[in-house]
Design a protein around this motif. Structure first.
Motif, PDB file in Angstrom:
ATOM      1  N   ASN A 274      68.126  18.778  65.028  1.00  0.00           N
ATOM      2  CA  ASN A 274      67.407  19.006  66.379  1.00  0.00           C
ATOM      3  C   ASN A 274      66.172  18.215  66.252  1.00  0.00           C
ATOM      4  O   ASN A 274      65.000  18.704  66.068  1.00  0.00           O
ATOM      5  CB  ASN A 274      67.128  20.442  66.478  1.00  0.00           C
ATOM      6  CG  ASN A 274      68.457  21.405  66.557  1.00  0.00           C
ATOM      7  OD1 ASN A 274      69.110  20.951  67.264  1.00  0.00           O
ATOM      8  ND2 ASN A 274      68.283  22.677  66.390  1.00  0.00           N
ATOM      9  N   MET A 275      66.114  16.904  66.719  1.00  0.00           N
ATOM     10  CA  MET A 275      64.917  16.200  66.690  1.00  0.00           C
ATOM     11  C   MET A 275      64.506  16.170  68.425  1.00  0.00           C
ATOM     12  O   MET A 275      65.479  15.766  69.302  1.00  0.00           O
ATOM     13  CB  MET A 275      65.004  14.743  66.469  1.00  0.00           C
ATOM     14  CG  MET A 275      63.906  13.747  66.545  1.00  0.00           C
ATOM     15  SD  MET A 275      64.280  12.070  66.185  1.00  0.00           S
ATOM     16  CE  MET A 275      64.055  12.075  64.395  1.00  0.00           C
ATOM     17  N   SER A 276      63.564  16.778  68.515  1.00  0.00           N
ATOM     18  CA  SER A 276      63.098  16.943  70.162  1.00  0.00           C
ATOM     19  C   SER A 276      61.412  16.916  69.940  1.00  0.00           C
ATOM     20  O   SER A 276      60.664  17.629  68.930  1.00  0.00           O
ATOM     21  CB  SER A 276      63.700  18.232  70.574  1.00  0.00           C
ATOM     22  OG  SER A 276      63.088  18.716  71.906  1.00  0.00           O
ATOM     23  N   VAL A 277      60.972  16.961  71.068  1.00  0.00           N
ATOM     24  CA  VAL A 277      59.425  16.769  71.314  1.00  0.00           C
ATOM     25  C   VAL A 277      59.077  18.188  71.809  1.00  0.00           C
ATOM     26  O   VAL A 277      57.830  18.329  71.819  1.00  0.00           O
ATOM     27  CB  VAL A 277      58.919  15.808  72.225  1.00  0.00           C
ATOM     28  CG1 VAL A 277      59.217  14.444  71.675  1.00  0.00           C
ATOM     29  CG2 VAL A 277      59.608  15.800  73.498  1.00  0.00           C
ATOM     30  N   ARG A 278      59.897  19.231  72.234  1.00  0.00           N
ATOM     31  CA  ARG A 278      59.512  20.358  72.819  1.00  0.00           C
ATOM     32  C   ARG A 278      58.826  21.085  71.856  1.00  0.00           C
ATOM     33  O   ARG A 278      58.993  21.184  70.884  1.00  0.00           O
ATOM     34  CB  ARG A 278      60.735  21.203  73.173  1.00  0.00           C
ATOM     35  CG  ARG A 278      60.460  22.383  74.075  1.00  0.00           C
ATOM     36  CD  ARG A 278      61.529  23.340  74.095  1.00  0.00           C
ATOM     37  NE  ARG A 278      62.844  22.619  74.775  1.00  0.00           N
ATOM     38  CZ  ARG A 278      63.847  23.236  75.072  1.00  0.00           C
ATOM     39  NH1 ARG A 278      64.237  24.343  74.434  1.00  0.00           N
ATOM     40  NH2 ARG A 278      65.067  22.404  75.533  1.00  0.00           N
ATOM     41  N   ARG A 279      57.573  21.778  72.190  1.00  0.00           N
ATOM     42  CA  ARG A 279      56.745  22.477  71.441  1.00  0.00           C
ATOM     43  C   ARG A 279      56.073  23.667  72.446  1.00  0.00           C
ATOM     44  O   ARG A 279      55.693  23.671  73.521  1.00  0.00           O
ATOM     45  CB  ARG A 279      55.371  21.646  70.919  1.00  0.00           C
ATOM     46  CG  ARG A 279      55.778  20.359  70.023  1.00  0.00           C
ATOM     47  CD  ARG A 279      56.387  20.853  68.721  1.00  0.00           C
ATOM     48  NE  ARG A 279      56.612  19.895  67.777  1.00  0.00           N
ATOM     49  CZ  ARG A 279      57.825  18.984  67.754  1.00  0.00           C
ATOM     50  NH1 ARG A 279      58.903  19.553  68.445  1.00  0.00           N
ATOM     51  NH2 ARG A 279      57.819  18.237  67.057  1.00  0.00           N
ATOM     52  N   ASN A 280      55.743  24.696  71.827  1.00  0.00           N
ATOM     53  CA  ASN A 280      55.031  25.707  72.209  1.00  0.00           C
ATOM     54  C   ASN A 280      55.951  26.298  73.574  1.00  0.00           C
ATOM     55  O   ASN A 280      55.344  26.396  74.720  1.00  0.00           O
ATOM     56  CB  ASN A 280      53.736  25.556  72.612  1.00  0.00           C
ATOM     57  CG  ASN A 280      52.877  25.490  71.200  1.00  0.00           C
ATOM     58  OD1 ASN A 280      53.330  25.961  70.221  1.00  0.00           O
ATOM     59  ND2 ASN A 280      51.926  24.636  71.350  1.00  0.00           N
TER      60      ASN A 280
END
Length: 476
Positions: A274-280
């Motif tokens: 799961n490499m992803s930029v999604r945060r918060n």
């Protein structure tokens, strides 16, 4: 979309402070459930029957037309094409069997003041799409065990339920209305994905992805005059223990990293780890359920939002390149006399597979409709989906020799991606929990000017997978 709904829902903090009631305390009990399914599948897919030999592009090859193995220390290691024949083909069979199973562990208990508590652990056996060779005589197989979902809960009939762990959110599946999948294997959201292949890893004809089971805290309210609501929050896209941060070096594999080099490539999460930029990430939904003149009705409205990690240059300069994720969802369904019909619409800042958009990219629009009819042991139904998204971004990011991030126009990224699919299917209940299922589905990915199958000469900007499934499913 197999979901477990445990009792009613409520705010646990208030419930813990409520006066004790005279009920018998119950020690935790454990129950085992799950499913097994075995299917035959026939797949007709664009570009399914050709591959490019290792190291070559577009089926072009140098000199003589033979495939040879490179030998190192007497051991064949790689294949090199040394010929001029442009048509070397590796055929994939259209027919296959597919099996799958999950084991679900349900833990339930009750406190002396009437609170219910417990946990759910879903163990899946399909961690990988293919076999991974790790050394000469060892590999990890397709049936390697992994955790699908796992969470703990505390609930009260008066205040609702809190879940904490790896689970869908209210918009991600717990409170949706209008998504009809109770026929065959689920139609366009069914098990068709087990029979399709990726075309040179460029695009996939799997259905639009779910939001995921990232680790989150979830609140689900009880029902008041037909209304209930829910919300969830997750710090990032990942699930399970550990943070993925083996060291303090910034990396996309680190759940807690808010900036890393190469972040601009992972607005859409990487396949596999799961490499992803999604945060918060946060979700919120309100639902109404009731009946009118004998017709059961359900209507849901919800919103999903999140931030995004930043691009980090070798010069330790951070830059925000993504739009915040922000999607509105509304759905409705009606049921009467065995017939259920429903529809759902989504719009907002998202790419395919719920990816964060690069700044300036177009928003997502998705429409889903479905219907099913049940009479006695028979259920038949169908569903349809169309999605338009940015696809390849209009902007590329890269670093110059001085380590400065530069944005360039991507000529191939101006065309909109369309995803269009439908499924029809039926199932017959042979015995409690035991069904025979049959289903046909078609799913197309199209992106004008974008080569979706670079293994073949020319530009294939449309890829379609048609899958027929026949088999049996046992839930226990």
């Amino acid at each position: 979309m197999r979901k477990i709904l445990l009792g009613t829902t409520a705010v646990v903090g208030a419930a813990l402070l409520a006066p004790a009631v005279a009920v018998a305390q119950e020690a935790p009990t454990v129950r085992i459930g799950g499913f097994f399914r075995a299917y035959y599948g026939n797949t007709q897919q664009s570009g399914r029957n050709s591959t490019t030999p290792s190291g070559l592009a577009n089926n072009t090859s140098p000199a003589t037309g033979n495939l040879q193995q490179t030998v190192v220390g007497g051991i064949p290691t790689t294949e090199t094409n040394v010929g001029t024949n442009p048509g070397h083909v590796g055929r994939l069979s259209n027919n296959d069997f597919s099996t799958d199973a999950e084991v679900h562990v349900f833990v339930n208990g009750k406190t002396a003041n009437g609170l219910s508590y417990g946990a759910v652990v879903e163990i899946a056996f399909n961690q990988q799409e293919g076999r991974n060779i790790v050394q000469q005589r060892a590999s990890t197989g397709k049936t390697t065990a992994s955790i699908d979902e796992m969470y703990a809960f505390v609930a009260s009939p008066l205040w609702g339920q809190i879940r904490f762990g790896d689970e869908d959110g209210p918009v991600g599946g717990l409170m949706n209305s209008g998504v009809i999948t109770n026929f065959g294997t689920g139609g366009i959201y069914g098990d068709r994905e087990s029979f399709v292949s990726r075309q040179a890893n460029v695009r996939t004809t799997t259905s639009p992805g779910s939001l995921g089971d990232n680790t989150k805290i979830i609140y689900l309210s009880p029902q008041f005059f037909g209304f209930d609501f829910g919300g969830s929050f997750a710090f990032n896209y990942n699930e399970g223990e550990d943070t993925g941060c083996a060291t303090n070096q910034s990396s996309g594999w680190c759940d807690a990293s808010y900036a890393f080099t190469g972040a601009a490539n992972f607005g859409v999460a990487a396949a596999g780890p799961n490499m992803s930029v999604r945060r918060n990430e946060y979700q919120g939904a309100v639902r109404w359920r009731g009946s009118l003149a004998g017709v059961g009705l359900s209507v849901t409205g919800g919103y999903v939002g999140s931030g995004a990690a930043r691009e980090l240059s070798p010069l330790n300069v951070q830059r925000a390149v993504f739009q915040p994720l922000g999607v509105w969802q509304v759905g409705a369904q009606a049921s009467a006399y065995g017939l259920t019909v429903g529809a759902q619409y989504e719009h907002g800042a998202s790419n395919f597979f719920w990816g964060n958009l690069i700044k300036g990219d177009r928003p997502m629009d998705q429409f889903f409709a479905g219907a099913s009819y049940t009479v006695g042991p028979f259920t038949i139904g169908g569903n349809y989906l169309i999605q338009t998204v940015e696809g390849a971004s209009r902007t590329n990011f890269g670093y110059n020799a001085a380590g400065v991030l530069q944005a360039t126009n991507n000529a191939a990224g101006a065309a909109m991606m369309r995803r269009l699919g439908y499924g029809i299917g039926a199932n017959y209940r042979l015995a409690p929990g035991l069904d025979i299922v049959a289903e046909y589905s078609s799913y197309t990915v199209a992106e004008r000017g974008r080569d979706l199958d670079p293994s073949n000469p020319g530009v294939q900007d449309r890829n379609t997978a048609k899958v027929f499934i026949l088999g049996t499913r046992l839930a226990f």
